[in-house]
Write an enzyme that holds these catalytic residues in place. Structure first.
Site, PDB file in Angstrom:
ATOM      1  N   SER A   1      18.266  29.135 -54.153  1.00  0.00           N
ATOM      2  CA  SER A   1      17.936  29.758 -55.439  1.00  0.00           C
ATOM      3  C   SER A   1      16.502  29.494 -55.869  1.00  0.00           C
ATOM      4  CB  SER A   1      18.883  29.183 -56.500  1.00  0.00           C
ATOM      5  OG  SER A   1      18.422  29.493 -57.798  1.00  0.00           O
TER       6      SER A   1
ATOM      7  N   GLU B   1      15.823  28.801 -58.740  1.00  0.00           N
ATOM      8  CA  GLU B   1      15.902  27.667 -59.675  1.00  0.00           C
ATOM      9  C   GLU B   1      15.310  26.404 -59.046  1.00  0.00           C
ATOM     10  OE1 GLU B   1      17.373  26.648 -62.937  1.00  0.00           O
ATOM     11  OE2 GLU B   1      16.665  28.687 -63.215  1.00  0.00           O
TER      12      GLU B   1
ATOM     13  N   TYR C   1      21.917  21.989 -61.647  1.00  0.00           N
ATOM     14  CA  TYR C   1      22.155  23.087 -60.699  1.00  0.00           C
ATOM     15  C   TYR C   1      20.989  23.207 -59.723  1.00  0.00           C
ATOM     16  CZ  TYR C   1      22.331  27.905 -58.953  1.00  0.00           C
ATOM     17  OH  TYR C   1      22.320  29.016 -58.144  1.00  0.00           O
TER      18      TYR C   1
HETATM   19  P1  NAP Z   1      29.267  33.771 -58.898  1.00  0.00           P
HETATM   20  O1  NAP Z   1      29.539  35.178 -59.341  1.00  0.00           O
HETATM   21  O2  NAP Z   1      29.312  32.663 -59.891  1.00  0.00           O
HETATM   22  O3  NAP Z   1      30.316  33.438 -57.726  1.00  0.00           O
HETATM   23  C1  NAP Z   1      30.555  32.123 -57.285  1.00  0.00           C
HETATM   24  C2  NAP Z   1      31.696  32.114 -56.278  1.00  0.00           C
HETATM   25  O4  NAP Z   1      31.925  30.759 -55.841  1.00  0.00           O
HETATM   26  C3  NAP Z   1      33.050  32.619 -56.853  1.00  0.00           C
HETATM   27  O5  NAP Z   1      33.680  33.413 -55.868  1.00  0.00           O
HETATM   28  C4  NAP Z   1      33.815  31.325 -57.059  1.00  0.00           C
HETATM   29  O6  NAP Z   1      35.214  31.476 -56.994  1.00  0.00           O
HETATM   30  C5  NAP Z   1      33.336  30.511 -55.849  1.00  0.00           C
HETATM   31  N1  NAP Z   1      33.592  29.073 -55.968  1.00  0.00           N
HETATM   32  C6  NAP Z   1      33.198  28.246 -56.971  1.00  0.00           C
HETATM   33  N2  NAP Z   1      33.620  26.999 -56.729  1.00  0.00           N
HETATM   34  C7  NAP Z   1      34.304  27.023 -55.554  1.00  0.00           C
HETATM   35  C8  NAP Z   1      34.998  26.041 -54.782  1.00  0.00           C
HETATM   36  N3  NAP Z   1      35.078  24.754 -55.177  1.00  0.00           N
HETATM   37  N4  NAP Z   1      35.572  26.408 -53.616  1.00  0.00           N
HETATM   38  C9  NAP Z   1      35.520  27.705 -53.215  1.00  0.00           C
HETATM   39  N5  NAP Z   1      34.897  28.680 -53.904  1.00  0.00           N
HETATM   40  C10 NAP Z   1      34.291  28.345 -55.061  1.00  0.00           C
HETATM   41  O7  NAP Z   1      27.849  33.684 -58.158  1.00  0.00           O
HETATM   42  P2  NAP Z   1      26.914  34.862 -57.576  1.00  0.00           P
HETATM   43  O8  NAP Z   1      26.016  35.349 -58.659  1.00  0.00           O
HETATM   44  O9  NAP Z   1      27.751  35.801 -56.790  1.00  0.00           O
HETATM   45  O10 NAP Z   1      25.981  34.018 -56.587  1.00  0.00           O
HETATM   46  C11 NAP Z   1      26.376  33.757 -55.244  1.00  0.00           C
HETATM   47  C12 NAP Z   1      25.650  32.523 -54.745  1.00  0.00           C
HETATM   48  O11 NAP Z   1      24.243  32.740 -54.804  1.00  0.00           O
HETATM   49  C13 NAP Z   1      25.889  31.253 -55.559  1.00  0.00           C
HETATM   50  O12 NAP Z   1      25.855  30.167 -54.661  1.00  0.00           O
HETATM   51  C14 NAP Z   1      24.692  31.184 -56.504  1.00  0.00           C
HETATM   52  O13 NAP Z   1      24.467  29.857 -56.902  1.00  0.00           O
HETATM   53  C15 NAP Z   1      23.623  31.736 -55.600  1.00  0.00           C
HETATM   54  N6  NAP Z   1      22.506  32.413 -56.252  1.00  0.00           N
HETATM   55  C16 NAP Z   1      22.733  33.407 -57.155  1.00  0.00           C
HETATM   56  C17 NAP Z   1      21.673  34.084 -57.734  1.00  0.00           C
HETATM   57  C18 NAP Z   1      21.899  35.206 -58.712  1.00  0.00           C
HETATM   58  O14 NAP Z   1      20.926  35.569 -59.407  1.00  0.00           O
HETATM   59  N7  NAP Z   1      23.091  35.789 -58.768  1.00  0.00           N
HETATM   60  C19 NAP Z   1      20.357  33.728 -57.383  1.00  0.00           C
HETATM   61  C20 NAP Z   1      20.154  32.711 -56.438  1.00  0.00           C
HETATM   62  C21 NAP Z   1      21.226  32.064 -55.869  1.00  0.00           C
HETATM   63  P3  NAP Z   1      36.132  31.752 -58.325  1.00  0.00           P
HETATM   64  O15 NAP Z   1      36.203  33.250 -58.451  1.00  0.00           O
HETATM   65  O16 NAP Z   1      37.426  31.123 -57.938  1.00  0.00           O
HETATM   66  O17 NAP Z   1      35.446  31.096 -59.482  1.00  0.00           O
HETATM   67  O1  G4F Z   2      20.935  34.567 -66.869  1.00  0.00           O
HETATM   68  P1  G4F Z   2      20.675  33.115 -66.865  1.00  0.00           P
HETATM   69  O2  G4F Z   2      21.795  32.242 -67.321  1.00  0.00           O
HETATM   70  O3  G4F Z   2      20.181  32.772 -65.409  1.00  0.00           O
HETATM   71  P2  G4F Z   2      19.363  31.547 -64.766  1.00  0.00           P
HETATM   72  O4  G4F Z   2      19.499  30.304 -65.544  1.00  0.00           O
HETATM   73  O5  G4F Z   2      17.988  32.055 -64.500  1.00  0.00           O
HETATM   74  O6  G4F Z   2      20.161  31.329 -63.387  1.00  0.00           O
HETATM   75  C1  G4F Z   2      20.582  32.440 -62.594  1.00  0.00           C
HETATM   76  O7  G4F Z   2      19.569  32.741 -61.655  1.00  0.00           O
HETATM   77  C2  G4F Z   2      19.329  31.710 -60.685  1.00  0.00           C
HETATM   78  C3  G4F Z   2      18.208  32.222 -59.767  1.00  0.00           C
HETATM   79  O8  G4F Z   2      16.968  31.873 -60.320  1.00  0.00           O
HETATM   80  C4  G4F Z   2      20.604  31.456 -59.929  1.00  0.00           C
HETATM   81  F1  G4F Z   2      20.384  30.543 -58.957  1.00  0.00           F
HETATM   82  C5  G4F Z   2      21.682  30.986 -60.883  1.00  0.00           C
HETATM   83  O9  G4F Z   2      22.907  30.790 -60.158  1.00  0.00           O
HETATM   84  C6  G4F Z   2      21.907  32.072 -61.922  1.00  0.00           C
HETATM   85  O10 G4F Z   2      22.438  33.204 -61.277  1.00  0.00           O
HETATM   86  O11 G4F Z   2      19.419  32.773 -67.812  1.00  0.00           O
HETATM   87  C7  G4F Z   2      18.164  33.406 -67.652  1.00  0.00           C
HETATM   88  C8  G4F Z   2      17.228  33.000 -68.788  1.00  0.00           C
HETATM   89  C9  G4F Z   2      17.123  31.490 -69.038  1.00  0.00           C
HETATM   90  O12 G4F Z   2      15.768  31.155 -69.182  1.00  0.00           O
HETATM   91  C10 G4F Z   2      17.845  31.249 -70.348  1.00  0.00           C
HETATM   92  O13 G4F Z   2      17.346  30.161 -71.110  1.00  0.00           O
HETATM   93  O14 G4F Z   2      17.747  33.538 -70.018  1.00  0.00           O
HETATM   94  C11 G4F Z   2      17.588  32.572 -71.046  1.00  0.00           C
HETATM   95  N1  G4F Z   2      18.529  32.853 -72.116  1.00  0.00           N
HETATM   96  C12 G4F Z   2      18.181  33.113 -73.433  1.00  0.00           C
HETATM   97  N2  G4F Z   2      19.294  33.276 -74.165  1.00  0.00           N
HETATM   98  C13 G4F Z   2      19.872  32.874 -72.024  1.00  0.00           C
HETATM   99  C14 G4F Z   2      20.359  33.152 -73.303  1.00  0.00           C
HETATM  100  N3  G4F Z   2      20.684  32.694 -70.966  1.00  0.00           N
HETATM  101  C15 G4F Z   2      22.025  32.802 -71.179  1.00  0.00           C
HETATM  102  N4  G4F Z   2      22.849  32.641 -70.113  1.00  0.00           N
HETATM  103  N5  G4F Z   2      22.548  33.048 -72.436  1.00  0.00           N
HETATM  104  C16 G4F Z   2      21.746  33.234 -73.549  1.00  0.00           C
HETATM  105  O15 G4F Z   2      22.237  33.456 -74.653  1.00  0.00           O
END
Ligand code: NAP
Ligand code: G4F
Length: 320
Positions: free
Chosen positions: A123, A125, A147
């Site tokens: 990520s 992050e 995280y």
């Molecule tokens: P998400 O919607 O939160 O999905 C997370 C998945 O992990 C769900 O299927 C969840 O299952 C499963 N999980 C959680 N704990 C588990 C456990 N103990 N054993 C088995 N499965 C488990 O996340 P996403 O947005 O699709 O992201 C996919 C991956 O990319 C994650 O690793 C996230 O950290 C990473 N990532 C995401 C972003 C982004 O912007 N979306 C960016 C960078 C990296 P349940 O349905 O049972 O909860």
């Molecule tokens: O949508 P967010 O919660 O995503 P964040 O923290 O950037 O993390 C996501 O992206 C990562 C990749 O860079 C992933 F690895 C991670 O798993 C996840 O998918 O928040 C985005 C921004 C933050 O700066 C937060 O402070 O939005 C700001 N924000 C402002 N108000 C808020 C809110 N975020 C959330 N969730 N809720 C609010 O009300």
């Protein structure tokens, strides 16, 4: 027919990746954890085309058994505790899932499927309090949440297993990617859902945290293609994946409310509960390596993404 195992198939990315691999003719196996009710809303339409197996990132034996039983050619490790605020309130559990969970699955790969290709969902992050802009594969890391710290462990253990055991293991450092299937608590979906609700008279305000934070937001459907491309490359390498453009949370709110013809300033209320103990102020990718080496480019603009999500939420919430 190549066979792929997806951990986290019930999540946003897992559902798009399963569709992508099915379209390419893969035999797709999805790993889920046991719960008292199924959380298959994102993959209902794919069953029975995907095979579901049960295991948990917390349980080494279950991961080893899944690999033994399924013998995949490719493994996409998408499962994690992925919500940053929860990592501040549940830091130990986040470390168990998001950090040590990677070692558990890599141990299973090393012992059972050493010839399988492995993708780790790293990520942006990990860049956290950025020391360089834009961020590339060579930018030093400075995570700002439990995280981010856990993801950094997962990143380095993937690099370490590649170098120690000669595994084809890669880490994709993905910037924020969103879609109509995004979890409701993440900021994009929270905003698009609220804009739709307010427009339809189902809500009157939107309570928000830091509007100044900037993110490089892209469309999740594009990013799962980047994951797949990484595992087709001749040799394993880590890649940054993002659009190379950044926008503030305020921009996001403005575009979403403009799209439904509302002035966001009349509805958005600042609420301290949504501010974080430590913030990531600015993320913007340098996707040069994946552009050049794998020919990957994003297909959806920021404005296009926000409008797509608002329209999907309007369609879901409007009276039938
Ligand atoms: P998400 O919607 O939160 O999905 C997370 C998945 O992990 C769900 O299927 C969840 O299952 C499963 N999980 C959680 N704990 C588990 C456990 N103990 N054993 C088995 N499965 C488990 O996340 P996403 O947005 O699709 O992201 C996919 C991956 O990319 C994650 O690793 C996230 O950290 C990473 N990532 C995401 C972003 C982004 O912007 N979306 C960016 C960078 C990296 P349940 O349905 O049972 O909860
Ligand atoms: O949508 P967010 O919660 O995503 P964040 O923290 O950037 O993390 C996501 O992206 C990562 C990749 O860079 C992933 F690895 C991670 O798993 C996840 O998918 O928040 C985005 C921004 C933050 O700066 C937060 O402070 O939005 C700001 N924000 C402002 N108000 C808020 C809110 N975020 C959330 N969730 N809720 C609010 O009300």
């Amino acid at each position: 027919m190549p066979r792929a195992l997806i951990t986290g198939i019930t999540g946003q990315d897992g559902s798009y990746l399963a569709e992508h691999l099915l379209a390419k003719g893969y035999d797709v196996i999805g790993m889920v954890r046991r719960t008292s009710h199924h959380s298959y809303e994102r993959i209902d339409h794919l069953i029975p085309r995907v095979r579901i197996v049960a295991a948990d990132l917390l349980d080494q034996h279950s991961l080893t058994m899944v690999l033994q039983e399924t013998q995949p050619d490719e493994i996409y490790n998408l499962a994690a505790q992925s919500f940053v605020p929860t990592s501040f309130t549940q830091p130990v559990l986040t470390g168990e899932f998001t950090a040590l969970g990677v070692t558990r699955i890599l141990e299973a790969v090393r012992l059972v499927s050493p010839n399988a290709r492995f993708y780790q969902a790293s990520s942006s992050e990990m860049f956290g309090k950025v020391v360089e802009t834009p961020q590339s594969e060579s930018t030093p890391f400075y995570p700002r949440s439990p995280y981010g710290v856990a993801k950094l462990y997962g990143h380095w253990i993937t690099v370490n297993y590649r170098e120690s055991y000669n595994l084809y293991a890669v880490s994709g450092i993905l910037f924020n990617h969103e879609s109509p299937r995004r979890g409701m608590e993440f900021v994009t979906r929270k905003v698009t859902d609220a804009a739709a609700r307010i427009k339809l008279g189902l809500a009157t305000e939107l309570r928000m945290g830091n509007l100044d934070a900037k993110r490089d937001w892209g469309f999740a459907g594009d990013y799962v293609d980047a994951m797949w491309r990484m595992l087709q490359a001749p040799s394993p390498q880590d890649y940054v994946v993002g659009t190379g453009k950044t926008h503030s949370v305020e921009d996001l709110v403005r575009v979403a409310f403009d799209h439904v013809g509302l002035d966001w300033k009349q509805y958005v209320v600042s609420d301290p509960q949504f501010y974080r103990p430590a913030e990531v102020d600015l993320l913007i990718a340098d996707p040069g390596r994946i552009n050049k080496a794998l020919g990957w480019k994003p297909s959806v603009s920021f404005e296009g993404l926000v409008k797509m999500m608002v329209d999907a939420d309007l369609g879901r919430l409007a009276p039938k």
